[in-house]
Design an enzyme around this catalytic site. Structure first.
Site, PDB file in Angstrom:
ATOM      1  N   GLY A  11      85.583  52.843  55.152  1.00  0.00           N
ATOM      2  CA  GLY A  11      84.939  54.147  54.976  1.00  0.00           C
ATOM      3  C   GLY A  11      84.479  54.327  53.536  1.00  0.00           C
ATOM      4  O   GLY A  11      85.185  53.943  52.612  1.00  0.00           O
ATOM      5  N   ARG A  72      82.099  48.281  58.948  1.00  0.00           N
ATOM      6  CA  ARG A  72      83.341  47.710  59.472  1.00  0.00           C
ATOM      7  C   ARG A  72      82.922  46.444  60.204  1.00  0.00           C
ATOM      8  O   ARG A  72      82.008  46.459  61.011  1.00  0.00           O
ATOM      9  CB  ARG A  72      84.047  48.719  60.370  1.00  0.00           C
ATOM     10  CG  ARG A  72      84.528  49.933  59.548  1.00  0.00           C
ATOM     11  CD  ARG A  72      85.659  50.693  60.203  1.00  0.00           C
ATOM     12  NE  ARG A  72      86.321  51.563  59.225  1.00  0.00           N
ATOM     13  CZ  ARG A  72      86.061  52.861  59.072  1.00  0.00           C
ATOM     14  NH1 ARG A  72      85.154  53.449  59.821  1.00  0.00           N
ATOM     15  NH2 ARG A  72      86.715  53.568  58.175  1.00  0.00           N
ATOM     16  N   GLY A 102      89.750  50.081  51.352  1.00  0.00           N
ATOM     17  CA  GLY A 102      91.132  50.441  51.655  1.00  0.00           C
ATOM     18  C   GLY A 102      91.960  49.221  52.036  1.00  0.00           C
ATOM     19  O   GLY A 102      91.574  48.074  51.743  1.00  0.00           O
ATOM     20  N   ASP A 103      93.087  49.450  52.719  1.00  0.00           N
ATOM     21  CA  ASP A 103      94.007  48.329  52.985  1.00  0.00           C
ATOM     22  C   ASP A 103      93.399  47.255  53.882  1.00  0.00           C
ATOM     23  O   ASP A 103      93.667  46.064  53.693  1.00  0.00           O
ATOM     24  CB  ASP A 103      95.356  48.830  53.522  1.00  0.00           C
ATOM     25  CG  ASP A 103      95.226  49.713  54.746  1.00  0.00           C
ATOM     26  OD1 ASP A 103      94.082  50.015  55.160  1.00  0.00           O
ATOM     27  OD2 ASP A 103      96.274  50.109  55.293  1.00  0.00           O
ATOM     28  N   THR A 125      89.135  55.003  48.895  1.00  0.00           N
ATOM     29  CA  THR A 125      89.284  55.706  50.176  1.00  0.00           C
ATOM     30  C   THR A 125      89.702  57.138  49.893  1.00  0.00           C
ATOM     31  O   THR A 125      90.519  57.371  48.993  1.00  0.00           O
ATOM     32  CB  THR A 125      90.329  55.032  51.097  1.00  0.00           C
ATOM     33  OG1 THR A 125      90.691  55.969  52.137  1.00  0.00           O
ATOM     34  CG2 THR A 125      91.595  54.617  50.398  1.00  0.00           C
ATOM     35  N   ASP A 127      91.563  58.835  51.666  1.00  0.00           N
ATOM     36  CA  ASP A 127      92.860  59.116  52.297  1.00  0.00           C
ATOM     37  C   ASP A 127      94.059  59.074  51.347  1.00  0.00           C
ATOM     38  O   ASP A 127      95.115  59.608  51.671  1.00  0.00           O
ATOM     39  CB  ASP A 127      93.123  58.118  53.437  1.00  0.00           C
ATOM     40  CG  ASP A 127      92.056  58.180  54.523  1.00  0.00           C
ATOM     41  OD1 ASP A 127      91.397  59.229  54.645  1.00  0.00           O
ATOM     42  OD2 ASP A 127      91.866  57.171  55.224  1.00  0.00           O
ATOM     43  N   ASP A 129      95.987  56.627  50.841  1.00  0.00           N
ATOM     44  CA  ASP A 129      97.064  56.073  51.666  1.00  0.00           C
ATOM     45  C   ASP A 129      97.533  54.696  51.200  1.00  0.00           C
ATOM     46  O   ASP A 129      98.188  53.973  51.949  1.00  0.00           O
ATOM     47  CB  ASP A 129      96.606  55.988  53.135  1.00  0.00           C
ATOM     48  CG  ASP A 129      95.346  55.151  53.316  1.00  0.00           C
ATOM     49  OD1 ASP A 129      94.723  54.759  52.310  1.00  0.00           O
ATOM     50  OD2 ASP A 129      94.983  54.883  54.475  1.00  0.00           O
ATOM     51  N   ARG A 171      93.496  60.111  57.972  1.00  0.00           N
ATOM     52  CA  ARG A 171      94.046  59.114  58.910  1.00  0.00           C
ATOM     53  C   ARG A 171      95.542  59.393  59.119  1.00  0.00           C
ATOM     54  O   ARG A 171      95.882  60.511  59.449  1.00  0.00           O
ATOM     55  CB  ARG A 171      93.814  57.706  58.365  1.00  0.00           C
ATOM     56  CG  ARG A 171      93.491  56.700  59.466  1.00  0.00           C
ATOM     57  CD  ARG A 171      93.233  55.342  58.875  1.00  0.00           C
ATOM     58  NE  ARG A 171      91.886  55.214  58.398  1.00  0.00           N
ATOM     59  CZ  ARG A 171      90.968  54.430  58.945  1.00  0.00           C
ATOM     60  NH1 ARG A 171      91.271  53.709  59.993  1.00  0.00           N
ATOM     61  NH2 ARG A 171      89.756  54.364  58.447  1.00  0.00           N
ATOM     62  N   ALA A 186      98.283  77.782  51.588  1.00  0.00           N
ATOM     63  CA  ALA A 186      98.482  77.844  53.039  1.00  0.00           C
ATOM     64  C   ALA A 186      99.854  78.391  53.391  1.00  0.00           C
ATOM     65  O   ALA A 186     100.827  78.166  52.665  1.00  0.00           O
ATOM     66  CB  ALA A 186      98.316  76.441  53.625  1.00  0.00           C
ATOM     67  N   HIS A 215      96.057  87.526  56.632  1.00  0.00           N
ATOM     68  CA  HIS A 215      95.575  86.333  57.324  1.00  0.00           C
ATOM     69  C   HIS A 215      96.675  85.277  57.259  1.00  0.00           C
ATOM     70  O   HIS A 215      97.623  85.412  56.479  1.00  0.00           O
ATOM     71  CB  HIS A 215      94.320  85.771  56.643  1.00  0.00           C
ATOM     72  CG  HIS A 215      94.632  85.245  55.288  1.00  0.00           C
ATOM     73  ND1 HIS A 215      94.418  85.981  54.149  1.00  0.00           N
ATOM     74  CD2 HIS A 215      95.224  84.100  54.876  1.00  0.00           C
ATOM     75  CE1 HIS A 215      94.844  85.294  53.114  1.00  0.00           C
ATOM     76  NE2 HIS A 215      95.349  84.148  53.518  1.00  0.00           N
TER      77      HIS A 215
HETATM   78  P1  ADP Z   1      89.714  50.236  55.038  1.00  0.00           P
HETATM   79  O1  ADP Z   1      89.374  49.124  54.137  1.00  0.00           O
HETATM   80  O2  ADP Z   1      89.169  51.560  54.567  1.00  0.00           O
HETATM   81  O3  ADP Z   1      91.182  50.268  55.393  1.00  0.00           O
HETATM   82  P2  ADP Z   1      89.178  49.095  57.671  1.00  0.00           P
HETATM   83  O4  ADP Z   1      90.611  49.035  58.051  1.00  0.00           O
HETATM   84  O5  ADP Z   1      88.185  49.555  58.674  1.00  0.00           O
HETATM   85  O6  ADP Z   1      88.914  50.032  56.407  1.00  0.00           O
HETATM   86  O7  ADP Z   1      88.773  47.635  57.150  1.00  0.00           O
HETATM   87  C1  ADP Z   1      87.482  47.402  56.614  1.00  0.00           C
HETATM   88  C2  ADP Z   1      87.061  46.004  56.930  1.00  0.00           C
HETATM   89  O8  ADP Z   1      87.950  45.059  56.335  1.00  0.00           O
HETATM   90  C3  ADP Z   1      87.080  45.635  58.411  1.00  0.00           C
HETATM   91  O9  ADP Z   1      85.943  46.074  59.109  1.00  0.00           O
HETATM   92  C4  ADP Z   1      87.105  44.113  58.325  1.00  0.00           C
HETATM   93  O10 ADP Z   1      85.833  43.617  57.986  1.00  0.00           O
HETATM   94  C5  ADP Z   1      88.030  43.895  57.131  1.00  0.00           C
HETATM   95  N1  ADP Z   1      89.401  43.702  57.616  1.00  0.00           N
HETATM   96  C6  ADP Z   1      90.292  44.642  58.011  1.00  0.00           C
HETATM   97  N2  ADP Z   1      91.443  44.089  58.441  1.00  0.00           N
HETATM   98  C7  ADP Z   1      91.288  42.756  58.314  1.00  0.00           C
HETATM   99  C8  ADP Z   1      92.116  41.614  58.610  1.00  0.00           C
HETATM  100  N3  ADP Z   1      93.355  41.757  59.114  1.00  0.00           N
HETATM  101  N4  ADP Z   1      91.606  40.405  58.381  1.00  0.00           N
HETATM  102  C9  ADP Z   1      90.371  40.236  57.867  1.00  0.00           C
HETATM  103  N5  ADP Z   1      89.538  41.255  57.572  1.00  0.00           N
HETATM  104  C10 ADP Z   1      89.978  42.494  57.796  1.00  0.00           C
HETATM  105  O1  F6P Z   2      89.445  56.355  55.910  1.00  0.00           O
HETATM  106  C1  F6P Z   2      88.558  57.402  55.647  1.00  0.00           C
HETATM  107  C2  F6P Z   2      88.337  58.229  56.897  1.00  0.00           C
HETATM  108  O2  F6P Z   2      87.407  59.262  56.572  1.00  0.00           O
HETATM  109  C3  F6P Z   2      89.599  58.830  57.520  1.00  0.00           C
HETATM  110  O3  F6P Z   2      90.055  59.969  56.846  1.00  0.00           O
HETATM  111  C4  F6P Z   2      89.142  59.069  58.931  1.00  0.00           C
HETATM  112  O4  F6P Z   2      90.238  58.998  59.819  1.00  0.00           O
HETATM  113  C5  F6P Z   2      88.184  57.923  59.184  1.00  0.00           C
HETATM  114  O5  F6P Z   2      87.785  57.416  57.915  1.00  0.00           O
HETATM  115  C6  F6P Z   2      86.958  58.292  59.971  1.00  0.00           C
HETATM  116  O6  F6P Z   2      86.247  57.126  60.219  1.00  0.00           O
HETATM  117  P1  F6P Z   2      84.757  57.108  60.796  1.00  0.00           P
HETATM  118  O7  F6P Z   2      83.839  57.513  59.678  1.00  0.00           O
HETATM  119  O8  F6P Z   2      84.557  55.705  61.210  1.00  0.00           O
HETATM  120  O9  F6P Z   2      84.715  58.107  61.914  1.00  0.00           O
END
Ligand code: ADP
Ligand code: F6P
Length: 319
Positions: A11, A72, A102-103, A125, A127, A129, A171, A186, A215
């Site tokens: 993202g 992705r 991200g991860d 990211t 998030d 996270d 997420r 809040a 509210h």
């Molecule tokens: P984020 O990096 O924000 O956590 P994703 O989890 O969607 O987002 O991962 C982004 C991209 O990183 C994936 O579309 C893929 O190309 C690559 N990726 C994610 N997990 C793996 C994995 N286990 N092995 C190889 N590439 C990965």
């Molecule tokens: O990781 C960033 C994020 O915006 C999360 O907060 C959310 O769950 C997700 O991506 C939404 O993903 P997409 O844009 O693919 O709907």
């Protein structure tokens, strides 16, 4: 090392452009060549690779999204696809790759480093996270967007003496909800990290009403979800009109905050320094206001700690 490449993956997050600019300018000013890869790992395997210069990153620090685009790419989980990526990087003479994401993106970078490519990850990211770093690029901007939206929702909610349920992104991580909840004062913050007691929530709302509260604001993390259903239930049980707002992708866009621009600039510069030191399979982060670089595997293995103290403060302040 003569030539490095940059890609953004997963993202998008506000501040990714500031990181792209910082990497490009730091690298070129250190005598390196820089290549951009479009659309994350998907662009890498399709050879969407082009030379970047200082001009390319002019006037982007204030822009949301990512000028390199993102995607992705599920195929990247296959070893033969990653081997193809390594061949493509070699064909372009690229010695090292900086991945902003991200991860999941970091896992892709780690697996590439196992195949001999020098890699460094930068946390991008909204998030927040990634446990090894206190903050990720984009979190501060997303938080401020959520707070601005909450302020507006509170105006109308107060005028109608309603309950508002506001669902924010993140997420499985409750950081946006926790920080937005405390910033928006809040009455209740519902997070995936904590058990959620519906009866306690109804009591909070009814007690507030009997004490003359105009509210009630309930900030709900996406990791719990179900804002619309929850609003219906609150209205049925308490008899108070309730509206749900799901903030959604508005939180991912917009001009990055000053803090995100500074963080991205520091992380980008540090990523190039780490590569120049000959390190690989590292991720850059910030802990206690200091730049750090950690082994990717170790960073991904760090368990997320919930900020119970901050949550407790939010609860006390809501009373
Ligand atoms: P984020 O990096 O924000 O956590 P994703 O989890 O969607 O987002 O991962 C982004 C991209 O990183 C994936 O579309 C893929 O190309 C690559 N990726 C994610 N997990 C793996 C994995 N286990 N092995 C190889 N590439 C990965
Ligand atoms: O990781 C960033 C994020 O915006 C999360 O907060 C959310 O769950 C997700 O991506 C939404 O993903 P997409 O844009 O693919 O709907």
């Amino acid at each position: 090392m003569k030539k490095i490449a940059i890609l953004t993956s997963g993202g998008d997050a506000p501040g990714m452009n500031a990181a792209i600019r910082a990497i490009t300018r730091t690298a070129i000013n250190s005598g390196l060549e820089v290549m951009g890869i479009k659309r994350g790992y998907s662009g890498l395997i399709n050879g969407e690779i082009f030379p970047m210069d200082k001009e390319y990153v002019a006037d982007i620090i204030q822009k949301g999204g990512t000028v390199l685009m993102t995607a992705r790419c599920l195929e990247f989980k296959q070893e033969e696809v990653r081997k193809r990526a390594v061949k493509i990087l070699k064909a372009y003479g690229i010695d090292a790759l900086i991945v902003i994401g991200g991860d999941g993106s970091f896992m892709g970078a780690k697996l590439l480093s196992d195949l001999g490519v020098m890699t460094v990850g930068i946390p991008g990211t909204i998030d927040n996270d990634l446990a090894y770093t206190d903050y990720t690029i984009g979190f501060d901007t997303a938080l401020n967007t959520a707070v601005e939206a909450i302020n507006k929702i509170k105006d109308t909610s107060t005028s109608h003496e309603r309950v508002s349920v506001v669902e924010v992104m993140g997420r499985n991580c409750g950081d946006i909800a926790l920080y937005a909840g405390i910033s928006g004062a809040a009455e209740a913050i519902l997070l995936p990290e904590l058990e959620f007691d519906k009866n306690a929530l109804y009591r909070t709302i009814l007690d507030g009403k009997s004490q003359g509260r105009m509210h009630n604001l309930v900030v709900l993390a996406e990791g719990i979800g179900g804002a619309i259903e929850l609003a219906k239930e609150i209205e049925e049980v308490t008899g108070i009109e309730t509206r749900a707002t799901i903030l959604g992708h508005i939180q991912r866009g917009g001009s990055p905050s000053g803090s995100d621009r500074v963080l991205a600039s520091k992380l980008g510069a540090k990523a190039v320094e780490v590569l120049l030191e000959g390190k690989t399979s590292r991720v850059i982060g910030i802990r206690e206001n200091k730049m750090v670089d950690d082994d990717i595997d170790e960073a991904l293995a760090v368990e997320r700690k919930f900020d119970q103290k901050l949550y407790d403060i939010a609860v006390v302040l809501s009373k």
